[in-house]
Design an enzyme around this catalytic site. Structure first.
Site, PDB file in Angstrom:
ATOM      1  N   ASP A 234      32.162  43.242 -18.889  1.00  0.00           N
ATOM      2  CA  ASP A 234      32.515  43.569 -20.279  1.00  0.00           C
ATOM      3  C   ASP A 234      33.423  44.797 -20.303  1.00  0.00           C
ATOM      4  O   ASP A 234      34.100  45.118 -19.318  1.00  0.00           O
ATOM      5  CB  ASP A 234      31.209  43.763 -21.095  1.00  0.00           C
ATOM      6  CG  ASP A 234      31.374  43.426 -22.563  1.00  0.00           C
ATOM      7  OD1 ASP A 234      31.894  44.283 -23.305  1.00  0.00           O
ATOM      8  OD2 ASP A 234      30.993  42.312 -22.989  1.00  0.00           O
ATOM      9  N   ASP A 235      33.430  45.494 -21.397  1.00  0.00           N
ATOM     10  CA  ASP A 235      34.324  46.626 -21.656  1.00  0.00           C
ATOM     11  C   ASP A 235      34.264  47.689 -20.541  1.00  0.00           C
ATOM     12  O   ASP A 235      33.217  47.882 -19.919  1.00  0.00           O
ATOM     13  CB  ASP A 235      33.848  47.254 -22.982  1.00  0.00           C
ATOM     14  CG  ASP A 235      34.905  48.106 -23.625  1.00  0.00           C
ATOM     15  OD1 ASP A 235      35.917  48.378 -22.975  1.00  0.00           O
ATOM     16  OD2 ASP A 235      34.695  48.508 -24.790  1.00  0.00           O
TER      17      ASP A 235
ATOM     18  N   LYS B  59      36.037  36.920 -22.485  1.00  0.00           N
ATOM     19  CA  LYS B  59      35.401  37.270 -23.763  1.00  0.00           C
ATOM     20  C   LYS B  59      36.457  38.000 -24.583  1.00  0.00           C
ATOM     21  O   LYS B  59      36.939  39.061 -24.180  1.00  0.00           O
ATOM     22  CB  LYS B  59      34.188  38.168 -23.518  1.00  0.00           C
ATOM     23  CG  LYS B  59      33.504  38.633 -24.805  1.00  0.00           C
ATOM     24  CD  LYS B  59      32.212  39.360 -24.478  1.00  0.00           C
ATOM     25  CE  LYS B  59      31.603  40.029 -25.684  1.00  0.00           C
ATOM     26  NZ  LYS B  59      30.438  40.851 -25.317  1.00  0.00           N
TER      27      LYS B  59
ATOM     28  N   TRP C 189      27.002  43.526 -39.845  1.00  0.00           N
ATOM     29  CA  TRP C 189      26.954  43.618 -38.387  1.00  0.00           C
ATOM     30  C   TRP C 189      25.471  43.591 -37.965  1.00  0.00           C
ATOM     31  O   TRP C 189      24.630  44.255 -38.561  1.00  0.00           O
ATOM     32  CB  TRP C 189      27.617  44.920 -37.909  1.00  0.00           C
ATOM     33  CG  TRP C 189      27.464  45.084 -36.426  1.00  0.00           C
ATOM     34  CD1 TRP C 189      28.288  44.598 -35.465  1.00  0.00           C
ATOM     35  CD2 TRP C 189      26.374  45.726 -35.750  1.00  0.00           C
ATOM     36  NE1 TRP C 189      27.795  44.892 -34.227  1.00  0.00           N
ATOM     37  CE2 TRP C 189      26.610  45.587 -34.355  1.00  0.00           C
ATOM     38  CE3 TRP C 189      25.229  46.385 -36.168  1.00  0.00           C
ATOM     39  CZ2 TRP C 189      25.759  46.091 -33.390  1.00  0.00           C
ATOM     40  CZ3 TRP C 189      24.365  46.889 -35.201  1.00  0.00           C
ATOM     41  CH2 TRP C 189      24.642  46.746 -33.829  1.00  0.00           C
TER      42      TRP C 189
ATOM     43  N   ASP D  42      37.319  39.967 -27.668  1.00  0.00           N
ATOM     44  CA  ASP D  42      36.614  40.763 -28.668  1.00  0.00           C
ATOM     45  C   ASP D  42      37.586  41.269 -29.738  1.00  0.00           C
ATOM     46  O   ASP D  42      38.810  41.308 -29.540  1.00  0.00           O
ATOM     47  CB  ASP D  42      35.946  41.947 -27.943  1.00  0.00           C
ATOM     48  CG  ASP D  42      34.731  42.491 -28.667  1.00  0.00           C
ATOM     49  OD1 ASP D  42      34.496  42.103 -29.817  1.00  0.00           O
ATOM     50  OD2 ASP D  42      34.018  43.333 -28.065  1.00  0.00           O
ATOM     51  N   MET D  43      37.050  41.710 -30.854  1.00  0.00           N
ATOM     52  CA  MET D  43      37.853  42.274 -31.947  1.00  0.00           C
ATOM     53  C   MET D  43      36.894  43.160 -32.740  1.00  0.00           C
ATOM     54  O   MET D  43      35.965  42.660 -33.346  1.00  0.00           O
ATOM     55  CB  MET D  43      38.396  41.130 -32.799  1.00  0.00           C
ATOM     56  CG  MET D  43      39.415  41.501 -33.835  1.00  0.00           C
ATOM     57  SD  MET D  43      38.699  42.187 -35.328  1.00  0.00           S
ATOM     58  CE  MET D  43      38.228  40.731 -36.212  1.00  0.00           C
ATOM     59  N   ASN D  44      37.135  44.467 -32.683  1.00  0.00           N
ATOM     60  CA  ASN D  44      36.094  45.380 -33.148  1.00  0.00           C
ATOM     61  C   ASN D  44      36.403  46.216 -34.372  1.00  0.00           C
ATOM     62  O   ASN D  44      35.773  47.256 -34.575  1.00  0.00           O
ATOM     63  CB  ASN D  44      35.696  46.315 -31.999  1.00  0.00           C
ATOM     64  CG  ASN D  44      34.773  45.599 -31.028  1.00  0.00           C
ATOM     65  OD1 ASN D  44      33.794  45.006 -31.442  1.00  0.00           O
ATOM     66  ND2 ASN D  44      35.102  45.635 -29.756  1.00  0.00           N
TER      67      ASN D  44
ATOM     68  N   ASP E   8      25.814  40.843 -32.132  1.00  0.00           N
ATOM     69  CA  ASP E   8      25.478  41.889 -31.166  1.00  0.00           C
ATOM     70  C   ASP E   8      23.988  42.169 -31.188  1.00  0.00           C
ATOM     71  O   ASP E   8      23.484  42.914 -30.351  1.00  0.00           O
ATOM     72  CB  ASP E   8      26.219  43.185 -31.523  1.00  0.00           C
ATOM     73  CG  ASP E   8      27.599  43.222 -30.905  1.00  0.00           C
ATOM     74  OD1 ASP E   8      27.898  42.355 -30.073  1.00  0.00           O
ATOM     75  OD2 ASP E   8      28.387  44.118 -31.264  1.00  0.00           O
TER      76      ASP E   8
ATOM     77  N   CYS F 114      34.590  36.770 -29.989  1.00  0.00           N
ATOM     78  CA  CYS F 114      33.612  37.782 -30.360  1.00  0.00           C
ATOM     79  C   CYS F 114      34.322  38.746 -31.306  1.00  0.00           C
ATOM     80  O   CYS F 114      35.511  39.013 -31.144  1.00  0.00           O
ATOM     81  CB  CYS F 114      33.149  38.514 -29.094  1.00  0.00           C
ATOM     82  SG  CYS F 114      32.135  39.970 -29.415  1.00  0.00           S
TER      83      CYS F 114
ATOM     84  N   ARG G 273      36.145  52.826 -34.478  1.00  0.00           N
ATOM     85  CA  ARG G 273      35.758  52.716 -33.073  1.00  0.00           C
ATOM     86  C   ARG G 273      36.910  53.211 -32.182  1.00  0.00           C
ATOM     87  O   ARG G 273      37.257  52.612 -31.169  1.00  0.00           O
ATOM     88  CB  ARG G 273      35.386  51.280 -32.725  1.00  0.00           C
ATOM     89  CG  ARG G 273      34.323  51.209 -31.627  1.00  0.00           C
ATOM     90  CD  ARG G 273      33.890  49.779 -31.387  1.00  0.00           C
ATOM     91  NE  ARG G 273      32.824  49.714 -30.417  1.00  0.00           N
ATOM     92  CZ  ARG G 273      32.962  49.196 -29.201  1.00  0.00           C
ATOM     93  NH1 ARG G 273      34.104  48.710 -28.805  1.00  0.00           N
ATOM     94  NH2 ARG G 273      31.949  49.158 -28.388  1.00  0.00           N
TER      95      ARG G 273
END
Ligand code: DGJ
Length: 736
Positions: free
Chosen positions: A366-367, A476, A199, A478-480, A548, A526, A443
């Site tokens: 974003d988030d 966007k 990361w 995302d996948m975290n 990031d 992302c 997370r």
């Protein structure tokens, strides 16, 4: 072009020829399929002798009782384990009797124009420019067919390969391993190049010389991951940007993968890529088929630069969604580093207004806009606007923002769920888990079980609702987190090892449905940055947030490595605040802008924290970028410095029509009292005359290539320089 030769011994040769390359397959009397050649182009001629003259000593019996014929020494296209080849096989089937021996022999072939999309999987496609060769292999004892499907993209110099297994027998069997491509090369004096990292420092180039034994890169994380990209290349030891032989594979797949090279005792190299066999097994019932994802195979006789340009053009013109192939990508401002979770309606509208004033064309929220989300602990999965925080409904916020003459985009993380969410309360069984064992959070989230069609339908419905009810032109995605405790309450016990691949099929189904339903929405992939950067994603989402890490100097090796395979138009690159949020470093705005111009330029900064002089500068850089972005997004990339890890990076784009050249140079550490430095340009037209539109100076092409551009005095760490050259027309030439 696909050409087929039959010689007087009734042996067959298949030539899969592109403009500059050939992959040749040879079928002798034994009906095995061998590879006499993969490399530079050769005209169809009988080269079966390459295979027939192979004969080396080993402790193995002769195959088919034929003297000195041992499969282990043969360059095969789709080898099995166990007859007279004891190397890593390309596939392994476990039959009902427990045996794992398969004997595939050539049965037939067919050709056609216009490659078809493999069912449920992303693919490189082109109606006009592709031809297909299907080679059917068969194990007669078990009545099982394995079809090797080759797509030949002649003008692009690329070949694709996938494999289709058909159970035509009466018993179910298990696929334990299934590569999408296997190339046996008759030499091993090669380096392995792959893209690795973590990361915040994804896709760094790694290079090592091959040794006898197995060397591999792969992932069992449920995605390619930040650690390894599904790309590998074998290159001759002299390979640099512009010279050397390169044999590259890139997997059109976003899940677990394994890329492996085995150098055997005879100095052959077996090079293969496919779904990682560790977390995989597939039960194939009678009458059923299994389709592998495909691989893109690229050979370059002129180094890594040519390999990259081949991938770039192919992916832009034949992989990315048609709608976005030729469309300039917008300059966006993403709200993440400006606000994180801490925003109000006023702060968002003010940020959007300032972004618009600076020339940005898209504002991305974003988030933090949904459920009760004020930090990472809640609400993923509840895709319902957080109206209290947004100061009203989402559409009214969007309308306020759009009044500032800027489009609106939104962040989602659809594949996950927070334990503290309505969704999890209603459907705890939808999470990837092993019954009776602790489910681990990363997370503060769990992974949804996309093998379950009901979960996929939920995601399609909930994301689709937001997109259809609001004026959103960008998402966007995302996948975290990666998979742990991999198990599915939906699948039967004997299907558990199917979960990682079924997850990917579920994800592709979701993306296929949403991108079809909302064809005008630009999706950006992302995964905590570049944790899932691959051609499978690019098929649905024509750009990827590659890291990031927004520090301009850190971005250099990341973008360099990513650009080995993925085109600039597919890379999100942002100008961020200083001190940088990941490294604490201060890099000049000029260099932050120059580095972000490697791809689709965006902003990830808080206008309230910068002074008016910097605002003016940002506006200037965006204005410049808008003028040159067609060169970056649709032109050809030439990397000039940076392959050998050092102090300097330089790269340039030549526009499609050859008229304009944008060059960027960055030096990481400044050094006092050095001789003047020059940057020699490769690939410029030596006879042409160029004018640097920034300084007004004129240069002959030969001068640029033999002497180079003068690099000005570097006074600080991380200084940079840009040139924009324009070809001088015939009528203006006299003025020099
Ligand atoms: C990880 C992404 O990479 C970031 O850009 C940002 O979107 C955060 N997730 C939001 O949670």
């Amino acid at each position: 072009m696909i050409q087929i030769l039959k010689n007087e011994k009734n042996q067959q040769l298949f030539f899969l020829n592109t403009s500059d390359t050939s992959l040749v397959l040879f079928v002798p009397e034994s009906r095995h399929v061998f590879i006499p050649h993969w490399g530079g182009k050769i005209e169809p001629t009988d080269i079966g002798y390459i295979i027939e003259e192979i004969s080396r000593a080993s402790y193995l019996p002769d195959a088919d009782g034929k003297k000195n014929f041992k499969l282990e020494q043969m360059p095969q296209i789709y080898p099995s384990y166990g007859y007279t080849d004891l190397r890593e096989p390309a596939f392994s089937f476990r039959w009902k009797d427990g045996s794992r021996i398969t004997d595939l022999r050539y049965r037939s072939y067919s050709t056609y124009r216009g490659k078809r999309k493999p069912e449920r999987l992303p693919a490189v496609l082109s109606d006009e420019d592709s031809e297909v060769l299907e080679i059917v292999l068969c194990d007669t004892l078990k009545q099982t067919e394995v079809t090797l499907v080759f797509g030949v993209f002649e003008k692009y110099n690329a070949i694709t390969q996938s494999v289709l297994v058909k159970n035509k027998g009466e018993e179910a069997f298990y696929i334990e391993k299934i590569c999408s491509a296997n190339m046996d090369l008759l030499f091993s004096d090669l380096d392995l190049i792959h893209l690795s990292g973590a990361w915040g420092r994804e896709c760094n180039i790694k290079r090592r010389h091959l040794e006898q034994g197995i060397q591999a890169v792969g992932s069992t994380r449920g995605a390619g991951g930040h650690g390894q990209n599904p790309f590998a290349a074998l290159v001759s030891p002299d390979t640099s940007e512009d010279q050397g032989e390169v044999y590259a594979m890139n997997f059109v797949y976003s899940g677990n993968f394994l890329a492996e090279v085995e150098v055997d005792m005879h100095e052959n190299s077996r090079f293969q890529i496919g779904i990682h066999p560790f977390e995989f097994e597939w039960k194939l019932n009678p009458g059923y088929e299994f389709q592998t994802p495909e691989v893109v195979l690229v050979y370059s006789g002129n180094g890594l630069g040519q390999m990259s340009r081949t991938f770039h053009k192919l992916y832009r013109e034949c992989l990315m969604p048609t709608r976005f192939r030729n469309q300039e990508r917008p300059v966006l401002l993403n709200s993440w580093e400006a606000n994180y979770f801490d925003f109000t309606r006023d702060s968002l509208v003010s940020l959007a207004a300032q972004a618009a004033e600076a020339g940005a064309e898209l504002f991305v929220l974003d988030d933090g806009w949904f459920g009760r989300r004020d930090d990472t602990t809640t609400s993923i999965g509840d895709w319902i606007p957080y109206e209290k925080k947004l100061g009203g409904n989402l559409e009214s916020l969007i309308s306020d923002i759009r009044k500032r003459k800027i489009a609106f985009g939104l962040w989602f993380e659809p594949e996950m769920v927070s334990p503290d969410s309505e969704l999890y309360k209603q459907h705890p069984e939808w999470v990837i888990q092993v019954k009776g064992r602790r489910i681990e959070k990363s997370r503060d989230e769990y992974v949804l079980d996309l093998a379950n069609p009901a979960v996929c339908e939920y995601i399609i419905r909930s994301v689709g609702k937001i997109l259809s009810e609001n004026s959103i032109s960008y998402v966007k995605w995302d996948m975290n987190r990666n998979f742990t405790n991999t198990g599915s309450l939906y699948l039967s016990p004997e299907q558990q090892k199917e979960l990682p691949h079924r997850y990917m099929l579920g994800l592709y189904h979701i993306m296929e449905t949403l991108t079809k339903e909302f064809p005008d929405v630009l999706f950006e992939g992302c995964a905590g940055g570049g944790g899932r950067c691959d051609p499978g994603m690019l098929y649905y989402m024509p750009q990827i947030w590659v890291s990031d890490d927004t520090d301009a100097l850190e971005r250099l090796p990341i973008q360099y490595g990513t650009s080995l395979v993925y085109p600039s138009i597919g890379m999100g690159c942002h100008i961020s605040d200083v001190p940088n949020h990941q490294t604490g470093r201060r890099v000049s705005l000029e260099t932050r802008a120059a580095v972000a111009m490697w791809g689709n330029l965006g902003l990830e900064l808080n206008f309230n924290k910068i002074d008016s002089a910097e605002k003016i500068q940002i506006k200037k850089y965006i204005g410049f970028y808008k003028k040159v972005r067609y060169i970056i997004q649709f032109g050809d990339l030439y990397r000039l410095k940076g392959l050998e890890i050092g102090n300097e990076y330089a790269w340039m784009y030549i526009s499609d029509d050859g008229e304009k050249i944008l060059i960027t140079y960055v030096q990481i550490m400044s050094r006092p009292n050095t001789v003047s430095k020059r940057l020699r340009l490769t690939h410029v037209e030596k006879q042409a005359l160029y004018k640097d539109t920034l300084s007004g100076r004129r240069f002959h092409g030969s001068e640029l290539s033999e002497i180079g551009l003068e690099i000005g005095k570097i006074s600080r760490d991380g200084d940079s320089q840009q040139w924009l050259l324009e070809k001088v027309s015939e009528k203006d030439k006299g003025q020099i």
